[in-house]
Design a protein around this motif. Structure first.
Motif, PDB file in Angstrom:
ATOM      1  N   UNK A   1       4.709 -18.418  -4.853  1.00 47.47           N
ATOM      2  CA  UNK A   1       4.864 -19.860  -5.179  1.00 47.47           C
ATOM      3  C   UNK A   1       3.049 -20.485  -5.011  1.00 47.47           C
ATOM      4  N   UNK A   2       2.430 -19.737  -4.447  1.00 43.40           N
ATOM      5  CA  UNK A   2       0.999 -20.138  -4.432  1.00 43.40           C
ATOM      6  C   UNK A   2       0.242 -18.877  -3.949  1.00 43.40           C
ATOM      7  N   UNK A   3      -0.639 -18.729  -5.081  1.00 49.73           N
ATOM      8  CA  UNK A   3      -1.382 -17.171  -4.879  1.00 49.73           C
ATOM      9  C   UNK A   3      -2.654 -17.484  -4.201  1.00 49.73           C
ATOM     10  N   UNK A   4      -2.804 -16.574  -3.045  1.00 45.41           N
ATOM     11  CA  UNK A   4      -4.101 -16.545  -2.320  1.00 45.41           C
ATOM     12  C   UNK A   4      -4.316 -15.057  -2.122  1.00 45.41           C
ATOM     13  N   UNK A   5      -4.916 -14.514  -3.211  1.00 46.67           N
ATOM     14  CA  UNK A   5      -4.712 -12.786  -3.237  1.00 46.67           C
ATOM     15  C   UNK A   5      -5.805 -12.376  -2.349  1.00 46.67           C
ATOM     16  N   UNK A   6      -5.095 -11.211  -1.554  1.00 48.51           N
ATOM     17  CA  UNK A   6      -6.085 -10.404  -0.567  1.00 48.51           C
ATOM     18  C   UNK A   6      -5.959  -9.224  -1.188  1.00 48.51           C
ATOM     19  N   UNK A   7      -7.082  -8.434  -1.269  1.00 54.42           N
ATOM     20  CA  UNK A   7      -7.205  -6.875  -1.716  1.00 54.42           C
ATOM     21  C   UNK A   7      -6.977  -5.926  -0.514  1.00 54.42           C
ATOM     22  N   UNK A   8      -6.041  -5.315  -0.253  1.00 54.31           N
ATOM     23  CA  UNK A   8      -5.767  -4.198   0.816  1.00 54.31           C
ATOM     24  C   UNK A   8      -6.588  -2.934   0.456  1.00 54.31           C
ATOM     25  N   UNK A   9      -7.672  -2.721   0.897  1.00 53.98           N
ATOM     26  CA  UNK A   9      -8.374  -1.704   0.319  1.00 53.98           C
ATOM     27  C   UNK A   9      -8.055  -0.372   1.169  1.00 53.98           C
ATOM     28  N   UNK A  10      -7.521  -0.376   2.532  1.00 50.59           N
ATOM     29  CA  UNK A  10      -7.677   0.946   3.367  1.00 50.59           C
ATOM     30  C   UNK A  10      -6.598   1.636   2.798  1.00 50.59           C
ATOM     31  N   UNK A  11      -5.648   1.404   1.835  1.00 46.64           N
ATOM     32  CA  UNK A  11      -4.647   2.634   1.543  1.00 46.64           C
ATOM     33  C   UNK A  11      -5.148   3.377   0.405  1.00 46.64           C
ATOM     34  N   UNK A  12      -6.533   3.033  -0.135  1.00 45.73           N
ATOM     35  CA  UNK A  12      -6.856   3.794  -1.353  1.00 45.73           C
ATOM     36  C   UNK A  12      -5.971   3.153  -2.573  1.00 45.73           C
ATOM     37  N   UNK A  13      -6.532   3.823  -3.706  1.00 46.78           N
ATOM     38  CA  UNK A  13      -5.759   3.550  -4.950  1.00 46.78           C
ATOM     39  C   UNK A  13      -5.957   4.570  -5.917  1.00 46.78           C
ATOM     40  N   UNK A  14      -5.748   4.456  -7.285  1.00 48.36           N
ATOM     41  CA  UNK A  14      -5.593   5.453  -8.223  1.00 48.36           C
ATOM     42  C   UNK A  14      -6.707   6.281  -8.231  1.00 48.36           C
ATOM     43  N   UNK A  15      -7.943   5.867  -7.667  1.00 48.15           N
ATOM     44  CA  UNK A  15      -9.314   6.489  -7.940  1.00 48.15           C
ATOM     45  C   UNK A  15      -9.646   7.077  -6.506  1.00 48.15           C
TER      46      UNK A  15
END
Length: 486
Positions: free
Chosen positions: A301-315
């Motif tokens: 409903x209201x976005x305040x995006x947080x990037x969660x980096x400790x899980x890693x990603x595709x790279x």
């Protein structure tokens, strides 16, 4: 008529904003032509930018533009563990956060928890200070944008209090130090005083109570604050203060506005959606689930995006894993477990299907779970159970997901809904705010035994002092008169 330099605002958003610092590079920019904020559309546009929709800190350095979106609190939750093969992937401040180290930040680090939130507050102050002088809009239009800016500013101060102020305690809040209360869009002020926790919460509640009723009634966009989200934020503020009666009233008011939306607001039914998301051949690399900025993410409903980096990603490999006993909290048929991968021998907090983006604004799962906890605490257990069951029916395989039969008291239900919130937001950092709020709650003292992190060789234990960040050295060096947190 007030005129504010748009180039100045852009510089602020792309530069470090350190309280008490001498932002001299901002002072030689001359207002001219279309670079001056005086139209209503200019003020409204300031509320709809990546810089105000994200938890991030963007600044200029001698090397160029620097982006910081390291959400350190996402490393501090109790469900995480690490080991020697992956902990080296953490940046120094991330490792300090994982170990609950007192001096978390390096001398030259400008964390988003301080700099990013104050950068946004500067922009919100520009709107608050000037929009009512705009010439090309009605009073009602200007009041609506003023209200949105005040709510956004109050939200930021509420979050600052979660990082740099002690958890709210009515007995000590009037003397517990928090953050400066900055209400003017000025780079000329060089002296600031830390307000108390009580002063910050008083400001937050006053701003929300006065402004939320004047937000637009119908939710029209997920990146803006409308009245439903405003009341949900108000309810959360009261929860942080342990005022569950007023929180319940705010959530109830929000509930009446759910149907008044021009965009779809609904829970994903994982029985239907999970096969669709997993059918994306890049599912294991993070694609499938709608991002925070995808119009199809109907839960936001209201976005305040947080990037969660400790899980890693595709790279990259992960930096942290989920403790096995926490993965065991997912019952048979709970489809939320499908987001996690066990490619490393343990379940990684990396969430498949683009779940590395988390929303710390207002989304429906959190709304229902916060509301359910408040209902249970105010003896409305039947309605609380209905909300919890409604959510779980959207998360489990067909015929499963009922509340366990042994949850048969008010106290059991309160504890169950907090655990349900952990299951819903495992590995996102959402848990940290519950850990702070419930530290002295008699119902949750048993949780402290699990507030331990390990990296195989070392064990770290959370203490009460570490519920609060110390002020970053990059800020303290401009404010040597401040008393830092313990």
């Amino acid at each position: 008529m007030k005129k504010i330099n748009l180039s100045l605002i852009a510089s602020i958003l792309l530069s470090m904003f350190i309280l008490g610092g001498c932002a001299k590079e901002f002072l030689n920019v001359k207002p001219k032509g279309r670079d001056v904020v005086y139209l209503f559309e200019h003020y409204e546009g300031l509320l709809f930018t990546p810089g105000t929709n994200n938890f991030m800190f963007t600044r200029e350095t001698p090397e160029g533009i620097s982006f910081t979106n390291d959400a350190h609190w996402t490393y501090m939750t109790d469900e995480l563990m690490s080991d020697q093969s992956i902990i080296g992937n953490m940046m120094p401040a991330e490792r300090n956060a994982f170990g609950w180290v007192a001096d978390m930040f390096e001398t030259d680090l400008y964390p988003l928890e301080f700099g990013g939130l104050y950068n946004q507050i500067y922009v919100f102050n520009v709107v608050v200070n000037g929009v009512m002088d705009a010439e090309d809009a009605t009073y009602e239009q200007k009041r609506r944008v003023l209200s949105e800016a005040r709510v956004a500013r109050a939200y930021n101060y509420m979050m600052l209090a979660q990082f740099f102020g002690k958890p709210y305690n009515s007995a000590t809040a009037a003397t517990d130090l928090c953050v400066p209360l900055v209400l003017e869009a000025s780079t000329g002020t060089t002296s600031f005083t830390r307000a108390t926790v009580q002063q910050i919460y008083d400001f937050v509640l006053t701003e929300l109570e006065k402004s939320v009723p004047y937000l637009a009634e119908h939710t029209q966009h997920r990146q803006r604050i409308y009245r439903f989200a405003g009341y949900a934020i108000l309810g959360r503020a009261y929860m942080f203060m342990h005022d569950y009666e007023k929180a319940t009233a705010a959530f109830a008011q929000a509930e009446t506005l759910l149907s008044k939306s021009s965009v779809e607001l609904a829970l994903f039914d994982y029985k239907i959606q999970m096969p669709i998301w997993k059918d994306n051949f890049l599912w294991d690399f993070g694609l499938g689930y709608p991002s925070n900025f995808d119009l199809d993410n109907v839960e936001i409903a209201f976005n305040r995006r947080v990037v969660v980096s400790h899980g890693g990603d595709m790279f990259s490999d992960p930096k942290a894993l989920i403790k096995p006993e926490y993965m065991d909290l997912f019952a048979e048929g709970d489809l939320r477990k499908e987001f996690y991968t066990d490619d490393w021998g343990y379940y990684s907090s990396y969430r498949k299907g683009y779940r590395s983006d988390h929303n710390e604004g207002v989304d429906l799962p959190a709304f229902y779970l916060f509301y359910a906890e408040c209902l249970a605490r105010t003896n409305q257990t039947t309605q609380a159970r209905e909300l919890i069951t409604y959510l779980r029916q959207h998360r489990f395989e067909e015929g499963l997901g009922e509340i366990p039969e042994n949850i048969n008291s008010k106290e059991d239900l309160i504890k169950f809904v907090v655990e349900e919130r952990l299951r819903e937001y495992m590995g996102t950092g959402h848990r940290w705010f519950d850990m702070r709020r419930l530290w002295n709650d008699p119902l949750f003292q048993d949780l402290k035994a699990n507030y331990i992190h390990t990296d195989e060789l070392n064990t770290f234990t959370l203490t009460e002092d570490r519920l609060v960040y110390r002020i970053p050295p990059s800020v303290m060096r401009f404010n040597s008169n401040w008393t830092d947190n313990p």
